[in-house]
Enzyme design. Structure first.
Site, PDB file in Angstrom:
ATOM      1  NE  ARG A  81       7.024 -46.518 -66.504  1.00  0.00           N
ATOM      2  CZ  ARG A  81       7.669 -47.570 -66.028  1.00  0.00           C
ATOM      3  NH1 ARG A  81       8.769 -47.986 -66.600  1.00  0.00           N
ATOM      4  NH2 ARG A  81       7.226 -48.214 -64.951  1.00  0.00           N
ATOM      5  N   GLY A 129      -2.061 -45.036 -60.542  1.00  0.00           N
ATOM      6  CA  GLY A 129      -3.067 -45.554 -61.469  1.00  0.00           C
ATOM      7  C   GLY A 129      -4.273 -44.629 -61.526  1.00  0.00           C
ATOM      8  CE  LYS A 178       3.137 -41.703 -63.465  1.00  0.00           C
ATOM      9  NZ  LYS A 178       2.388 -41.014 -64.579  1.00  0.00           N
ATOM     10  CG  PHE A 212      -1.488 -51.042 -70.453  1.00  0.00           C
ATOM     11  CD1 PHE A 212      -1.235 -50.016 -69.555  1.00  0.00           C
ATOM     12  CD2 PHE A 212      -0.558 -51.278 -71.454  1.00  0.00           C
ATOM     13  CE1 PHE A 212      -0.084 -49.243 -69.633  1.00  0.00           C
ATOM     14  CE2 PHE A 212       0.606 -50.516 -71.548  1.00  0.00           C
ATOM     15  CZ  PHE A 212       0.837 -49.501 -70.643  1.00  0.00           C
ATOM     16  CG  HIS A 257      -2.089 -36.131 -57.973  1.00  0.00           C
ATOM     17  ND1 HIS A 257      -2.490 -37.438 -58.098  1.00  0.00           N
ATOM     18  CD2 HIS A 257      -1.791 -35.710 -59.234  1.00  0.00           C
ATOM     19  CE1 HIS A 257      -2.439 -37.788 -59.370  1.00  0.00           C
ATOM     20  NE2 HIS A 257      -2.041 -36.760 -60.080  1.00  0.00           N
ATOM     21  CG  PHE A 266       0.684 -40.387 -69.017  1.00  0.00           C
ATOM     22  CD1 PHE A 266       1.184 -39.320 -68.295  1.00  0.00           C
ATOM     23  CD2 PHE A 266      -0.341 -41.147 -68.467  1.00  0.00           C
ATOM     24  CE1 PHE A 266       0.677 -39.022 -67.040  1.00  0.00           C
ATOM     25  CE2 PHE A 266      -0.857 -40.849 -67.210  1.00  0.00           C
ATOM     26  CZ  PHE A 266      -0.347 -39.781 -66.497  1.00  0.00           C
TER      27      PHE A 266
HETATM   28  P1  A3P Z   1       3.705 -47.274 -65.196  1.00  0.00           P
HETATM   29  O1  A3P Z   1       4.505 -46.026 -65.370  1.00  0.00           O
HETATM   30  O2  A3P Z   1       4.277 -48.188 -64.156  1.00  0.00           O
HETATM   31  O3  A3P Z   1       3.431 -47.981 -66.469  1.00  0.00           O
HETATM   32  P2  A3P Z   1      -1.228 -42.119 -62.869  1.00  0.00           P
HETATM   33  O4  A3P Z   1      -2.398 -42.125 -63.768  1.00  0.00           O
HETATM   34  O5  A3P Z   1      -1.592 -42.058 -61.417  1.00  0.00           O
HETATM   35  O6  A3P Z   1      -0.215 -41.100 -63.266  1.00  0.00           O
HETATM   36  O7  A3P Z   1      -0.518 -43.553 -62.995  1.00  0.00           O
HETATM   37  C1  A3P Z   1       0.135 -43.921 -64.170  1.00  0.00           C
HETATM   38  C2  A3P Z   1       0.509 -45.379 -64.069  1.00  0.00           C
HETATM   39  O8  A3P Z   1      -0.687 -46.188 -64.238  1.00  0.00           O
HETATM   40  C3  A3P Z   1       1.471 -45.782 -65.175  1.00  0.00           C
HETATM   41  O9  A3P Z   1       2.274 -46.842 -64.617  1.00  0.00           O
HETATM   42  C4  A3P Z   1       0.492 -46.310 -66.221  1.00  0.00           C
HETATM   43  O10 A3P Z   1       1.078 -47.131 -67.189  1.00  0.00           O
HETATM   44  C5  A3P Z   1      -0.482 -47.066 -65.335  1.00  0.00           C
HETATM   45  N1  A3P Z   1      -1.756 -47.331 -66.026  1.00  0.00           N
HETATM   46  C6  A3P Z   1      -2.570 -46.450 -66.615  1.00  0.00           C
HETATM   47  N2  A3P Z   1      -3.608 -47.091 -67.200  1.00  0.00           N
HETATM   48  C7  A3P Z   1      -3.434 -48.399 -66.980  1.00  0.00           C
HETATM   49  C8  A3P Z   1      -4.159 -49.568 -67.359  1.00  0.00           C
HETATM   50  N3  A3P Z   1      -5.250 -49.502 -68.111  1.00  0.00           N
HETATM   51  N4  A3P Z   1      -3.681 -50.763 -66.952  1.00  0.00           N
HETATM   52  C9  A3P Z   1      -2.551 -50.837 -66.207  1.00  0.00           C
HETATM   53  N5  A3P Z   1      -1.825 -49.775 -65.827  1.00  0.00           N
HETATM   54  C10 A3P Z   1      -2.261 -48.560 -66.212  1.00  0.00           C
END
Ligand code: A3P
Length: 352
Positions: A313, A94, A92, A280, A159, A311
């Site tokens: 979010r 990013g 989580k 995003f 991870h 996913f």
């Molecule tokens: P949120 O749940 O706060 O929106 P991971 O890939 O490590 O599981 O992380 C997921 C998090 O990264 C989620 O956060 C997701 O929305 C965010 N994320 C993924 N792609 C993104 C993007 N292009 N820009 C901003 N946030 C992004």
């Protein structure tokens, strides 16, 4: 990420000793039983996908799926190549976002393949088999065999904390490029809570989730121990740190820094195109990366309706401010201060 530079000999010696210790030691593995209130919550709320339960590993008590026991030797002895690129990050932070950036930079901006092939096939997880029964196979192959037969340059994400990475990375026999991304603990916790509700049918309350996160009893926690595990290696020439907040504030800068680290030249036009691809909304709509296929399968299996959730979010810095109470925020602040005492980590840079 700021480098602390001068006069930190003491920290470096401690880091080296700790690294030596972690490189040599055989990590203990202990089953997480329902011996106390917190561990009872772990076993009550986090069972759905593997049904296997959890173990704590090593001195830092990293909380991992009990499948770790089955795979520890394969992970430990995984054959690393100098040409590999690893993305090592806590869930989580990013990871999926940075994963797409790395893959495209390494693969000469091959957008056709990036759209045609799912991200977890072209940039697989080293630890995928720890999560679900069906993750033991990748593209119809045993996932380890799949990783071994990939052509150079392989891109692999995990991870796992640094101290549980394959031995050849820890002891420096191989020197692949390693990229990590970090994000504020509060935002990671909120994002992880929604992830578990969507992907693992988590049944507890948000407050219980915070309690488990702070206790290091959510998979891959304790969060700060995992971050500090790799933070110790920030001065290594083959390690590159990225923050989620920097990606949000200046994606172009993050792309350029990453390309430089990966020794790839990108024209201004190429950077501009990549920035659009990584935005995003564009990633959320892109079926090759948005994980919705997996979300749909899991939702059917767990009998939890998706209800328009994603996913991808919210994708913002500071989303915890919308969901955490003052008391929870204070608890996180104090815990972060205690966890980072004596380190050079500047949490302001994480966008808290
Ligand atoms: P949120 O749940 O706060 O929106 P991971 O890939 O490590 O599981 O992380 C997921 C998090 O990264 C989620 O956060 C997701 O929305 C965010 N994320 C993924 N792609 C993104 C993007 N292009 N820009 C901003 N946030 C992004």
């Amino acid at each position: 990420m700021a480098r602390d530079g001068q006069g930190r000999i003491e920290i470096i010696i401690v880091d080296l000793c700790q690294n030596y210790y972690w490189t040599k030691m055989e990590h203990s593995i202990k089953r997480i039983n329902s011996d106390n209130e917190t561990d009872s919550l772990v076993n009550k709320h986090f069972q759905t996908n593997t049904g296997k339960g959890f173990v704590e590993v090593g001195e830092s008590k990293f909380c991992l799926s009990a499948y770790y026991e089955e795979y520890r030797n394969e992970l430990e002895n995984f054959q690393v190549r100098d040409s590999d690129v690893y993305l090592v990050a806590h869930p989580k932070t990013g990871t999926t976002w940075v994963q797409e950036m790395i893959w495209l930079i390494v693969n000469d901006l091959n957008y056709e393949r990036a759209k045609a092939q799912k991200n977890y096939i072209r940039f697989p997880n080293l630890d995928s088999a720890l999560h679900r029964e069906d993750s033991k196979l990748l593209a119809g192959m045993d996932f380890m065999e799949y990783l071994n037969q990939l052509p150079d340059p392989r891109c692999i994400r995990t991870h796992l904390p640094w101290s549980l990475l394959p031995k050849q990375i820890r002891d420096g026999t191989k020197k692949p490029k390693i990229i990590t991304v970090i994000r504020s603990a509060e935002d990671v916790c909120v994002s992880y809570y929604h992830h578990f509700k969507l992907m693992n049918a988590y049944t507890g309350s948000f407050d219980e989730f915070c309690q488990l996160f702070l206790a290091g009893r959510v998979c891959y926690g304790p969060f700060w121990k995992s971050v500090l595990d790799i933070w110790q290696h920030r001065h290594a020439s083959n390690v590159h740190f990225i923050t989620y907040a920097d990606m949000k504030n200046d994606l172009v800068g993050a792309i350029k820094d990453c390309a430089k680290f990966l020794e790839r030249d990108l024209s201004e036009n190429a950077v501009e195109k990549l920035e659009k691809h990584l935005n995003f909304d564009s990633m959320r709509q892109n079926p090759a990366v948005n994980m919705m296929g997996i979300v749909e399968n899991i939702s059917k299996k767990n009998n939890v309706p998706i209800d328009g959730r994603h996913f991808f979010r919210k994708g913002i810095v500071g989303s915890h401010k919308l969901e955490m109470t003052e008391v929870q925020i204070e608890r996180f602040k104090k815990w972060t201060q205690d966890s980072l005492e004596g380190t050079a980590m500047d949490i302001e840079k994480l966008g808290t």
